[in-house]
Design a protein around this motif. Sequence first.
Motif, PDB file in Angstrom:
ATOM      1  N   THR A 185       0.821  -1.203   0.000  1.00  9.69           N
ATOM      2  CA  THR A 185       0.000   0.000   0.000  1.00  9.69           C
ATOM      3  C   THR A 185       0.860   1.260   0.000  1.00  9.69           C
ATOM      4  O   THR A 185       0.559   2.232  -0.698  1.00  9.69           O
ATOM      5  CB  THR A 185      -0.933   0.008   1.223  1.00  9.69           C
ATOM      6  OG1 THR A 185      -1.772  -1.147   1.182  1.00  9.69           O
ATOM      7  CG2 THR A 185      -1.813   1.253   1.235  1.00  9.69           C
ATOM      8  N   ILE A 186       1.937   1.255   0.768  1.00  8.24           N
ATOM      9  CA  ILE A 186       2.819   2.417   0.809  1.00  8.24           C
ATOM     10  C   ILE A 186       3.465   2.648  -0.555  1.00  8.24           C
ATOM     11  O   ILE A 186       3.578   3.788  -1.021  1.00  8.24           O
ATOM     12  CB  ILE A 186       3.898   2.227   1.895  1.00  8.24           C
ATOM     13  CG1 ILE A 186       3.252   2.246   3.287  1.00  8.24           C
ATOM     14  CG2 ILE A 186       4.969   3.309   1.795  1.00  8.24           C
ATOM     15  CD1 ILE A 186       4.175   1.766   4.391  1.00  8.24           C
ATOM     16  N   ILE A 187       3.874   1.575  -1.211  1.00  7.39           N
ATOM     17  CA  ILE A 187       4.547   1.714  -2.506  1.00  7.39           C
ATOM     18  C   ILE A 187       3.553   2.030  -3.624  1.00  7.39           C
ATOM     19  O   ILE A 187       3.740   2.976  -4.397  1.00  7.39           O
ATOM     20  CB  ILE A 187       5.335   0.439  -2.855  1.00  7.39           C
ATOM     21  CG1 ILE A 187       6.427   0.178  -1.813  1.00  7.39           C
ATOM     22  CG2 ILE A 187       5.964   0.562  -4.255  1.00  7.39           C
ATOM     23  CD1 ILE A 187       7.120  -1.164  -1.964  1.00  7.39           C
ATOM     24  N   ALA A 188       2.505   1.219  -3.726  1.00  6.36           N
ATOM     25  CA  ALA A 188       1.575   1.340  -4.858  1.00  6.36           C
ATOM     26  C   ALA A 188       0.449   2.328  -4.614  1.00  6.36           C
ATOM     27  O   ALA A 188      -0.210   2.760  -5.561  1.00  6.36           O
ATOM     28  CB  ALA A 188       0.993  -0.034  -5.189  1.00  6.36           C
ATOM     29  N   GLY A 189       0.206   2.678  -3.350  1.00  6.43           N
ATOM     30  CA  GLY A 189      -0.895   3.588  -3.045  1.00  6.43           C
ATOM     31  C   GLY A 189      -2.249   2.899  -3.155  1.00  6.43           C
ATOM     32  O   GLY A 189      -2.343   1.709  -3.474  1.00  6.43           O
ATOM     33  N   ARG A 190      -3.276   3.652  -2.870  1.00  7.39           N
ATOM     34  CA  ARG A 190      -4.661   3.213  -3.076  1.00  7.39           C
ATOM     35  C   ARG A 190      -5.356   4.303  -3.880  1.00  7.39           C
ATOM     36  O   ARG A 190      -6.023   5.180  -3.325  1.00  7.39           O
ATOM     37  CB  ARG A 190      -5.373   2.998  -1.738  1.00  7.39           C
ATOM     38  CG  ARG A 190      -4.910   1.829  -0.892  1.00  7.39           C
ATOM     39  CD  ARG A 190      -5.356   0.488  -1.422  1.00  7.39           C
ATOM     40  NE  ARG A 190      -6.790   0.377  -1.544  1.00  7.39           N
ATOM     41  CZ  ARG A 190      -7.603  -0.171  -0.639  1.00  7.39           C
ATOM     42  NH1 ARG A 190      -7.092  -0.635   0.486  1.00  7.39           N
ATOM     43  NH2 ARG A 190      -8.899  -0.276  -0.858  1.00  7.39           N
ATOM     44  N   PRO A 191      -5.182   4.311  -5.202  1.00  7.69           N
ATOM     45  CA  PRO A 191      -5.753   5.384  -6.025  1.00  7.69           C
ATOM     46  C   PRO A 191      -7.247   5.572  -5.820  1.00  7.69           C
ATOM     47  O   PRO A 191      -7.753   6.699  -5.880  1.00  7.69           O
ATOM     48  CB  PRO A 191      -5.444   4.925  -7.460  1.00  7.69           C
ATOM     49  CG  PRO A 191      -4.275   4.017  -7.325  1.00  7.69           C
ATOM     50  CD  PRO A 191      -4.434   3.329  -6.001  1.00  7.69           C
ATOM     51  N   GLU A 192      -7.949   4.458  -5.560  1.00  5.28           N
ATOM     52  CA  GLU A 192      -9.402   4.558  -5.381  1.00  5.28           C
ATOM     53  C   GLU A 192      -9.766   5.274  -4.087  1.00  5.28           C
ATOM     54  O   GLU A 192     -10.915   5.712  -3.914  1.00  5.28           O
ATOM     55  CB  GLU A 192     -10.027   3.156  -5.402  1.00  5.28           C
ATOM     56  CG  GLU A 192      -9.772   2.288  -4.184  1.00  5.28           C
ATOM     57  CD  GLU A 192      -8.423   1.587  -4.175  1.00  5.28           C
ATOM     58  OE1 GLU A 192      -8.246   0.676  -3.351  1.00  5.28           O
ATOM     59  OE2 GLU A 192      -7.536   1.967  -4.985  1.00  5.28           O
ATOM     60  N   LEU A 193      -8.802   5.428  -3.176  1.00  8.01           N
ATOM     61  CA  LEU A 193      -9.024   6.139  -1.906  1.00  8.01           C
ATOM     62  C   LEU A 193      -8.219   7.432  -1.848  1.00  8.01           C
ATOM     63  O   LEU A 193      -8.079   8.033  -0.775  1.00  8.01           O
ATOM     64  CB  LEU A 193      -8.637   5.239  -0.724  1.00  8.01           C
ATOM     65  CG  LEU A 193      -9.390   3.907  -0.585  1.00  8.01           C
ATOM     66  CD1 LEU A 193      -8.854   3.123   0.598  1.00  8.01           C
ATOM     67  CD2 LEU A 193     -10.886   4.148  -0.438  1.00  8.01           C
ATOM     68  N   ASP A 194      -7.661   7.847  -2.988  1.00  6.17           N
ATOM     69  CA  ASP A 194      -6.821   9.042  -3.057  1.00  6.17           C
ATOM     70  C   ASP A 194      -5.563   8.929  -2.205  1.00  6.17           C
ATOM     71  O   ASP A 194      -5.010   9.936  -1.748  1.00  6.17           O
ATOM     72  CB  ASP A 194      -7.612  10.301  -2.657  1.00  6.17           C
ATOM     73  CG  ASP A 194      -8.739  10.612  -3.628  1.00  6.17           C
ATOM     74  OD1 ASP A 194      -8.548  10.375  -4.828  1.00  6.17           O
ATOM     75  OD2 ASP A 194      -9.802  11.085  -3.181  1.00  6.17           O
ATOM     76  N   HIS A 195      -5.121   7.706  -1.958  1.00  7.68           N
ATOM     77  CA  HIS A 195      -3.869   7.480  -1.236  1.00  7.68           C
ATOM     78  C   HIS A 195      -2.734   7.460  -2.255  1.00  7.68           C
ATOM     79  O   HIS A 195      -2.742   6.644  -3.173  1.00  7.68           O
ATOM     80  CB  HIS A 195      -3.938   6.148  -0.483  1.00  7.68           C
ATOM     81  CG  HIS A 195      -2.759   5.870   0.384  1.00  7.68           C
ATOM     82  ND1 HIS A 195      -1.465   5.784  -0.096  1.00  7.68           N
ATOM     83  CD2 HIS A 195      -2.668   5.654   1.726  1.00  7.68           C
ATOM     84  CE1 HIS A 195      -0.637   5.520   0.894  1.00  7.68           C
ATOM     85  NE2 HIS A 195      -1.338   5.436   2.015  1.00  7.68           N
ATOM     86  N   PRO A 196      -1.751   8.361  -2.135  1.00  9.80           N
ATOM     87  CA  PRO A 196      -0.685   8.421  -3.140  1.00  9.80           C
ATOM     88  C   PRO A 196       0.252   7.225  -3.072  1.00  9.80           C
ATOM     89  O   PRO A 196       0.300   6.513  -2.062  1.00  9.80           O
ATOM     90  CB  PRO A 196       0.058   9.711  -2.767  1.00  9.80           C
ATOM     91  CG  PRO A 196      -0.158   9.854  -1.293  1.00  9.80           C
ATOM     92  CD  PRO A 196      -1.561   9.329  -1.041  1.00  9.80           C
TER      93      PRO A 196
END
Length: 235
Positions: A185-196
């Motif tokens: 999650t830290i590397i790839a982010g969560r685009p659907e949650l606006d997490h960079p």
Amino acid sequence: MRFSSWAFCLIGLSFCSGCQPPGKPTPADVVLKPAEVRDFSTLYSQNCAGCHGREGKGSAAFALANPVFLAIAGDDTIRRAITSGVRGSLMPAFALSAGGTLTDGQVEILAHEIRARWANSKDLLGASPPPYAAKEPGDAQRGESVYATFCAGCHGTDGKGTPKGSSIVDGSFLALVTDQYLRTTIIAGRPELDHPDWRGDVPGRPMQAQEVTDVVAWLAAQRKTNPGQPYANNK
């Protein structure tokens, strides 16, 4: 009259000789046995979409149609997760050999098509993300400083959340996710949650691989032995 009637019937039969008899099912009408399904969309809808969202865009679980995730997770990683599940997480095993319902061929279809449909190296803009798995042990003490630099702005100085981001030290949350999930999650982010992703927490300052490893170690250190239990002497 009798001749004309017979002639009319023969002409009618000649026109219908190539017609499908009424009531006879077509190949599309035949219901396949579960093990015979080879269509990716059907397999994904029945086995993956409930957690990973329609078209891999994420839901309860992270998005599979995330080019950064697909850049760091190799084919073996994806295939192994589908086959055997992910221990310590909510990801179950799907292969028949591991107690699931999918044949090896169906697992292969899912693993291959996830990458073929959703990987896009252009979205990386030439950047090289940290590796999927940590290569060195993490240091929780260093990780606390890394957290303050890259994560506190959204998740709060104590990790308990702000209007911009949820708590990431919640005992139930940490009990349900693995260290690898946190790293991914830290590397790839969560685009659907606006997490960079690893590039977007501090403008112009992407996270280094060891920084990712260290902040995961700090988060892992926040896990409780008995999450959600109000009783100190719980056994």
